[in-house]
Design an enzyme around this catalytic site. Structure first.
Site, mmCIF file in Angstrom:
data_model
loop_
_atom_site.group_PDB
_atom_site.id
_atom_site.type_symbol
_atom_site.label_atom_id
_atom_site.label_comp_id
_atom_site.label_asym_id
_atom_site.label_seq_id
_atom_site.Cartn_x
_atom_site.Cartn_y
_atom_site.Cartn_z
ATOM 1 N N HIS A 9 0.847 -1.207 0.000
ATOM 2 C CA HIS A 9 0.000 0.000 0.000
ATOM 3 C C HIS A 9 0.872 1.242 0.000
ATOM 4 O O HIS A 9 1.268 1.745 1.060
ATOM 5 C CB HIS A 9 -0.911 -0.042 1.242
ATOM 6 C CG HIS A 9 -1.947 1.028 1.272
ATOM 7 N ND1 HIS A 9 -3.300 0.762 1.395
ATOM 8 C CD2 HIS A 9 -1.863 2.380 1.204
ATOM 9 C CE1 HIS A 9 -3.987 1.891 1.402
ATOM 10 N NE2 HIS A 9 -3.124 2.896 1.298
ATOM 11 N N HIS A 13 -9.798 1.468 -0.148
ATOM 12 C CA HIS A 13 -9.588 2.199 1.099
ATOM 13 C C HIS A 13 -10.911 2.244 1.874
ATOM 14 O O HIS A 13 -11.932 2.681 1.335
ATOM 15 C CB HIS A 13 -9.174 3.644 0.829
ATOM 16 C CG HIS A 13 -7.735 3.825 0.449
ATOM 17 N ND1 HIS A 13 -7.186 3.296 -0.676
ATOM 18 C CD2 HIS A 13 -6.735 4.516 1.068
ATOM 19 C CE1 HIS A 13 -5.908 3.637 -0.750
ATOM 20 N NE2 HIS A 13 -5.607 4.382 0.294
ATOM 21 N N GLU A 36 -10.420 4.038 7.393
ATOM 22 C CA GLU A 36 -9.247 4.861 7.728
ATOM 23 C C GLU A 36 -9.751 6.075 8.524
ATOM 24 O O GLU A 36 -9.588 6.144 9.728
ATOM 25 C CB GLU A 36 -8.519 5.294 6.458
ATOM 26 C CG GLU A 36 -7.309 6.201 6.718
ATOM 27 C CD GLU A 36 -6.716 6.831 5.452
ATOM 28 O OE1 GLU A 36 -7.388 6.868 4.411
ATOM 29 O OE2 GLU A 36 -5.576 7.327 5.542
ATOM 30 N N ASP A 41 1.997 3.876 2.947
ATOM 31 C CA ASP A 41 0.966 4.765 2.407
ATOM 32 C C ASP A 41 1.545 5.911 1.557
ATOM 33 O O ASP A 41 1.559 5.816 0.332
ATOM 34 C CB ASP A 41 0.094 5.306 3.553
ATOM 35 C CG ASP A 41 -1.320 5.651 3.131
ATOM 36 O OD1 ASP A 41 -1.674 5.411 1.972
ATOM 37 O OD2 ASP A 41 -2.078 6.159 3.978
ATOM 38 N N ASP A 42 1.975 6.991 2.191
ATOM 39 C CA ASP A 42 2.577 8.147 1.493
ATOM 40 C C ASP A 42 3.806 8.549 2.308
ATOM 41 O O ASP A 42 3.784 9.555 3.034
ATOM 42 C CB ASP A 42 1.582 9.321 1.426
ATOM 43 C CG ASP A 42 0.260 8.908 0.785
ATOM 44 O OD1 ASP A 42 0.205 8.806 -0.453
ATOM 45 O OD2 ASP A 42 -0.704 8.659 1.535
ATOM 46 N N HIS A 47 1.081 4.928 -2.396
ATOM 47 C CA HIS A 47 0.645 5.768 -3.535
ATOM 48 C C HIS A 47 1.898 6.363 -4.167
ATOM 49 O O HIS A 47 2.659 7.058 -3.479
ATOM 50 C CB HIS A 47 -0.271 6.882 -3.038
ATOM 51 C CG HIS A 47 -1.467 6.373 -2.304
ATOM 52 N ND1 HIS A 47 -2.710 6.298 -2.885
ATOM 53 C CD2 HIS A 47 -1.611 5.895 -1.032
ATOM 54 C CE1 HIS A 47 -3.575 5.813 -1.999
ATOM 55 N NE2 HIS A 47 -2.937 5.548 -0.870
HETATM 56 N N1 ADE Z 1 -4.510 9.083 -1.361
HETATM 57 C C1 ADE Z 1 -3.240 9.167 -0.995
HETATM 58 N N2 ADE Z 1 -3.093 8.809 0.290
HETATM 59 C C2 ADE Z 1 -4.305 8.470 0.753
HETATM 60 C C3 ADE Z 1 -4.825 8.003 1.979
HETATM 61 N N3 ADE Z 1 -4.031 7.808 3.040
HETATM 62 N N4 ADE Z 1 -6.134 7.791 2.077
HETATM 63 C C4 ADE Z 1 -6.934 7.990 1.031
HETATM 64 N N5 ADE Z 1 -6.506 8.426 -0.147
HETATM 65 C C5 ADE Z 1 -5.200 8.657 -0.300
HETATM 66 ZN ZN ZN Z 2 -3.630 4.893 0.947
#
Ligand code: ADE
Ligand code: ZN
Length: 323
Positions: free
Chosen positions: A11, A189, A192, A270-271, A13
């Protein structure tokens, strides 16, 4: 302690994996101002909405095949140096189109970066096309149709990211039907920022084999049992959850409670630069918080590879690296 553990990331992006340093190089290339979302060597945002602004701002500075090749290569070589042997990246044709790049050129550029990283480190990577939920059901369906046309051999899954509080999961069911019918792996997703109902809706309407985050399912014992019984895998990103204030600290995070309840849990970032994270830091944080030993940490990697959207010979090869 966790440096020698083989890792996998399900996971991440790809636009969210661009470091501020790399984005600043891109900004010089395109003579753009990043002061609205980068300060020094850090992204600046304060909540999920402003995080998405920073995310989109960074994404807008990747505009050519070469830009995306550089991004994918930099990310993958970085995580390979932390012990990752496999990664799946979320790719967003809507972001590429907003940058003026065709989906085909976007996938080709990313695939060039993936090939370069594989050549230099051995890391395997696949791409999951995501629709962006807050762009609406029509856009998400268009992304699903694109994915179902199998535009690149490394594209093996379909998912949905974006603002979870926008619309209802049922609005997007048709997009997931299109992708599932095409034989793509399905993830979404949910759970969250939105609560357990979002996870229940995802299970009911989308029937995913994996859920992105899903951690807020932990607020409903019956739902946790359902996830465990169904063998649905959670792509858990603790560092992201802490940064976005879903939980105040790691001791409140439900990762270990879910694991103990029999849910298949995995670790991802994630990011990563937005959240001060990386796949290596996620494994280390989990080890520090819950005292996992090497066998348990490798077990999370095994769960990831068992759940990966990858062909069986590659899965067997990757699992063989864990023995
Ligand atoms: N797009 C990028 N990061 C995200 C996240 N944590 N939740 C939802 N969309 C995303
Ligand atoms: Zn994500």
């Amino acid at each position: 302690m966790t440096a020698g553990i083989k890792k996998a990331e399900l996971h991440c992006h790809i636009e969210g994996a661009a470091s501020p340093a790399l984005v600043k190089i891109q900004a010089r290339k395109y003579n753009a101002d990043v002061s609205g979302f980068i300060s020094g060597d850090r992204y600046v945002w304060s909540d999920f909405t402003s995080f998405l602004v920073a995310y989109d701002g960074a994404a807008s500075l990747f505009r050519t095949e070469e830009d995306f090749a550089l991004l994918a290569r930099t990310y993958l070589e970085g995580i390979a140096a932390e012990g990752a042997i496999y990664a799946e990246i979320f790719v967003s044709p809507d972001h590429a189109l907003a940058s003026g790049l065709s989906p085909a050129a976007y996938f080709d550029g990313l695939a060039d970066g993936i090939a370069a990283a594989k050549a230099s480190t051995g890391i395997e990577c696949r791409m999951i096309i995501v629709g962006v939920r807050h762009l609406g059901a029509d856009k998400v369906e268009a992304a699903a149709r694109l994915a179902s046309s199998r535009p690149h051999p490394l594209i093996t899954g379909f998912g949905m990211a974006g603002e979870e509080r926008f619309g209802k999961v049922a609005d997007f069911a048709r997009a997931f039907d299109i992708a599932r019918d095409a034989g793509l792996g399905i993830t979404i997703h949910a759970g969250e920022l939105a609560g357990p109902d979002s996870v229940r809706d995802a299970l009911d309407h989308v029937r995913p084999s994996r859920i992105g985050h899903g951690v807020r399912a932990s607020e409903d014992d019956a739902l946790v049992r359902r996830i465990a019984d169904a063998g649905v895998v959670l792509e858990v990103c603790p560092g992201s959850n802490l940064a976005l204030n879903v939980y105040p600290d790691i001791s409140s995070h439900p990762f270990d409670r879910l694991r103990r309840a029999g849910v298949k849990v995995t670790l991802s970032s994630d990011d990563p630069p937005h959240f001060g994270s990386s796949i290596g830091r996620e494994y280390q944080m989990a080890a520090d918080a819950w005292g996992y030993d090497a066998a348990q940490l490798t077990g999370f990697t095994r769960t990831s590879i068992e759940a990966a959207f990858v062909d069986e010979p590659t899965r067997a090869f990757l699992l063989g690296q864990l023995d």
